[in-house]
Motif scaffolding. Sequence first.
Motif, PDB file in Angstrom:
ATOM      1  N   ILE A  93       0.202 -20.776  27.580  1.00 47.13           N
ATOM      2  CA  ILE A  93       1.563 -20.283  27.764  1.00 47.13           C
ATOM      3  C   ILE A  93       2.064 -20.577  29.173  1.00 47.13           C
ATOM      4  N   VAL A  94       1.184 -20.431  30.169  1.00 47.83           N
ATOM      5  CA  VAL A  94       1.565 -20.766  31.549  1.00 47.83           C
ATOM      6  C   VAL A  94       1.892 -22.255  31.659  1.00 47.83           C
ATOM      7  N   ALA A  95       1.064 -23.093  31.046  1.00 44.44           N
ATOM      8  CA  ALA A  95       1.284 -24.543  31.101  1.00 44.44           C
ATOM      9  C   ALA A  95       2.608 -24.929  30.452  1.00 44.44           C
ATOM     10  N   ILE A  96       2.877 -24.379  29.269  1.00 42.95           N
ATOM     11  CA  ILE A  96       4.138 -24.698  28.582  1.00 42.95           C
ATOM     12  C   ILE A  96       5.321 -24.187  29.394  1.00 42.95           C
ATOM     13  N   SER A  97       5.188 -23.008  29.987  1.00 44.27           N
ATOM     14  CA  SER A  97       6.261 -22.446  30.813  1.00 44.27           C
ATOM     15  C   SER A  97       6.568 -23.344  31.994  1.00 44.27           C
ATOM     16  N   LEU A  98       5.521 -23.877  32.638  1.00 42.76           N
ATOM     17  CA  LEU A  98       5.711 -24.787  33.772  1.00 42.76           C
ATOM     18  C   LEU A  98       6.405 -26.071  33.332  1.00 42.76           C
ATOM     19  N   ILE A  99       5.969 -26.622  32.209  1.00 39.60           N
ATOM     20  CA  ILE A  99       6.581 -27.854  31.697  1.00 39.60           C
ATOM     21  C   ILE A  99       8.043 -27.615  31.331  1.00 39.60           C
ATOM     22  N   PHE A 100       8.314 -26.482  30.678  1.00 35.85           N
ATOM     23  CA  PHE A 100       9.691 -26.153  30.299  1.00 35.85           C
ATOM     24  C   PHE A 100      10.572 -25.983  31.528  1.00 35.85           C
ATOM     25  N   ALA A 101      10.082 -25.223  32.519  1.00 38.55           N
ATOM     26  CA  ALA A 101      10.870 -24.981  33.730  1.00 38.55           C
ATOM     27  C   ALA A 101      11.156 -26.286  34.465  1.00 38.55           C
ATOM     28  N   GLY A 102      10.147 -27.152  34.562  1.00 30.20           N
ATOM     29  CA  GLY A 102      10.343 -28.426  35.240  1.00 30.20           C
ATOM     30  C   GLY A 102      11.338 -29.320  34.526  1.00 30.20           C
ATOM     31  N   ALA A 103      11.193 -29.416  33.215  1.00 31.73           N
ATOM     32  CA  ALA A 103      12.115 -30.242  32.440  1.00 31.73           C
ATOM     33  C   ALA A 103      13.540 -29.693  32.513  1.00 31.73           C
ATOM     34  N   PHE A 104      13.664 -28.379  32.424  1.00 31.75           N
ATOM     35  CA  PHE A 104      14.990 -27.752  32.463  1.00 31.75           C
ATOM     36  C   PHE A 104      15.636 -27.918  33.845  1.00 31.75           C
ATOM     37  N   GLY A 105      14.809 -27.825  34.896  1.00 33.03           N
ATOM     38  CA  GLY A 105      15.341 -27.993  36.245  1.00 33.03           C
ATOM     39  C   GLY A 105      15.949 -29.366  36.455  1.00 33.03           C
ATOM     40  N   ASN A 106      15.276 -30.412  35.979  1.00 35.61           N
ATOM     41  CA  ASN A 106      15.824 -31.761  36.120  1.00 35.61           C
ATOM     42  C   ASN A 106      17.002 -32.015  35.185  1.00 35.61           C
ATOM     43  N   ILE A 107      17.021 -31.321  34.047  1.00 37.70           N
ATOM     44  CA  ILE A 107      18.160 -31.456  33.136  1.00 37.70           C
ATOM     45  C   ILE A 107      19.425 -30.900  33.783  1.00 37.70           C
ATOM     46  N   ILE A 108      19.297 -29.815  34.537  1.00 36.78           N
ATOM     47  CA  ILE A 108      20.467 -29.249  35.225  1.00 36.78           C
ATOM     48  C   ILE A 108      21.095 -30.302  36.133  1.00 36.78           C
ATOM     49  N   ASP A 109      20.258 -31.043  36.867  1.00 37.59           N
ATOM     50  CA  ASP A 109      20.772 -32.128  37.718  1.00 37.59           C
ATOM     51  C   ASP A 109      21.503 -33.169  36.879  1.00 37.59           C
ATOM     52  N   SER A 110      20.837 -33.609  35.810  1.00 35.70           N
ATOM     53  CA  SER A 110      21.374 -34.691  34.989  1.00 35.70           C
ATOM     54  C   SER A 110      22.693 -34.311  34.317  1.00 35.70           C
ATOM     55  N   VAL A 111      22.817 -33.067  33.905  1.00 39.23           N
ATOM     56  CA  VAL A 111      24.009 -32.640  33.179  1.00 39.23           C
ATOM     57  C   VAL A 111      25.158 -32.303  34.126  1.00 39.23           C
ATOM     58  N   PHE A 112      24.876 -31.562  35.215  1.00 41.40           N
ATOM     59  CA  PHE A 112      25.961 -30.972  35.999  1.00 41.40           C
ATOM     60  C   PHE A 112      26.198 -31.581  37.386  1.00 41.40           C
ATOM     61  N   TYR A 113      25.204 -32.177  38.019  1.00 43.20           N
ATOM     62  CA  TYR A 113      25.366 -32.565  39.423  1.00 43.20           C
ATOM     63  C   TYR A 113      26.451 -33.610  39.646  1.00 43.20           C
ATOM     64  N   GLY A 114      26.668 -34.474  38.656  1.00 35.22           N
ATOM     65  CA  GLY A 114      27.734 -35.461  38.797  1.00 35.22           C
ATOM     66  C   GLY A 114      29.101 -34.827  38.860  1.00 35.22           C
ATOM     67  N   GLU A 115      29.243 -33.646  38.270  1.00 34.74           N
ATOM     68  CA  GLU A 115      30.523 -32.929  38.238  1.00 34.74           C
ATOM     69  C   GLU A 115      30.710 -32.043  39.472  1.00 34.74           C
ATOM     70  N   ILE A 116      29.637 -31.427  39.962  1.00 35.23           N
ATOM     71  CA  ILE A 116      29.796 -30.389  40.985  1.00 35.23           C
ATOM     72  C   ILE A 116      29.566 -30.887  42.410  1.00 35.23           C
ATOM     73  N   PHE A 117      29.080 -32.121  42.574  1.00 28.66           N
ATOM     74  CA  PHE A 117      28.890 -32.683  43.920  1.00 28.66           C
ATOM     75  C   PHE A 117      29.596 -34.032  44.033  1.00 28.66           C
ATOM     76  N   ASN A 118      30.070 -34.365  45.244  1.00 28.00           N
ATOM     77  CA  ASN A 118      30.490 -35.744  45.473  1.00 28.00           C
ATOM     78  C   ASN A 118      29.286 -36.538  45.969  1.00 28.00           C
ATOM     79  N   HIS A 119      29.466 -37.832  46.224  1.00 29.76           N
ATOM     80  CA  HIS A 119      28.326 -38.697  46.521  1.00 29.76           C
ATOM     81  C   HIS A 119      27.731 -38.382  47.889  1.00 29.76           C
ATOM     82  N   SER A 120      26.521 -38.892  48.116  1.00 28.40           N
ATOM     83  CA  SER A 120      25.789 -38.616  49.365  1.00 28.40           C
ATOM     84  C   SER A 120      25.573 -39.867  50.209  1.00 28.40           C
ATOM     85  N   TYR A 121      26.293 -40.955  49.913  1.00 26.43           N
ATOM     86  CA  TYR A 121      26.134 -42.197  50.674  1.00 26.43           C
ATOM     87  C   TYR A 121      26.808 -42.068  52.039  1.00 26.43           C
ATOM     88  N   ASN A 122      25.999 -42.100  53.106  1.00 24.27           N
ATOM     89  CA  ASN A 122      26.492 -42.008  54.479  1.00 24.27           C
ATOM     90  C   ASN A 122      27.287 -40.734  54.750  1.00 24.27           C
TER      91      ASN A 122
END
Length: 214
Positions: A93-122
């Motif tokens: 259960i701990v292992a699955i929880s870690l995998i779920f949390a990690g996958a969900f954390g990166n999904i948040i970036d993939s889904v929302f970061y393009g909308e809520i941040f502007n670019h970081s170039y220079n």
Amino acid sequence: MSLKKASALIVLILLIDQISKFYIKTHFALGEEIRVFDWFRILFVENEGMAWGAKIPGEYGKLFLTSFRLVAIVGIAYWLYDSVKKNGAPVLIVAISLIFAGAFGNIIDSVFYGEIFNHSYNQVATFLPEEGGYGTLMHGKVVDMLYFPLWSGYLPEWIPFWGGKYFTFFEPVFNVADSAITVGVALLLVFNKKAFAHETREEKKEEREEKLVD
């Protein structure tokens, strides 16, 4: 291990992951780094969300990747729920929880970061910029910052293919979410017998019951 404890672990990892990403995104320009030690640096990079910075080519490659990850996270969530319901081993259960949390954390970036941040170039990105984000929904990039160049140098000439080339170990830059996934998978590999002992007992029980019926 209860579902409440598993959920608390997931929330804790998500908070650490997202707070670290928000801080990096709003305080670092892309490529900027801080040398903590010779073997550990905070280095801001972004990627499309696949391992080793790879990406699916084509106009809809990123959309396909994000959609696939959303489907996968549903499957992991069910795996966690089912394991808790069947009184699975705590390490499972701990292992699955870690995998779920990690996958969900990166999904948040993939889904929302393009909308809520502007670019970081220079420049240092702005949260919720007036001019809009650097991308659209489902087209965000994953923020990475943990870099451990433990050793760098030229490899001996006798090594096939890579001999004589400059090499850094460990080269990939990753984040807290990636670390959670790695630890979760490692737990499943190292404690495989203990993690799946319950499933093995259930399978043997079903086999015995089927033999008695026959």
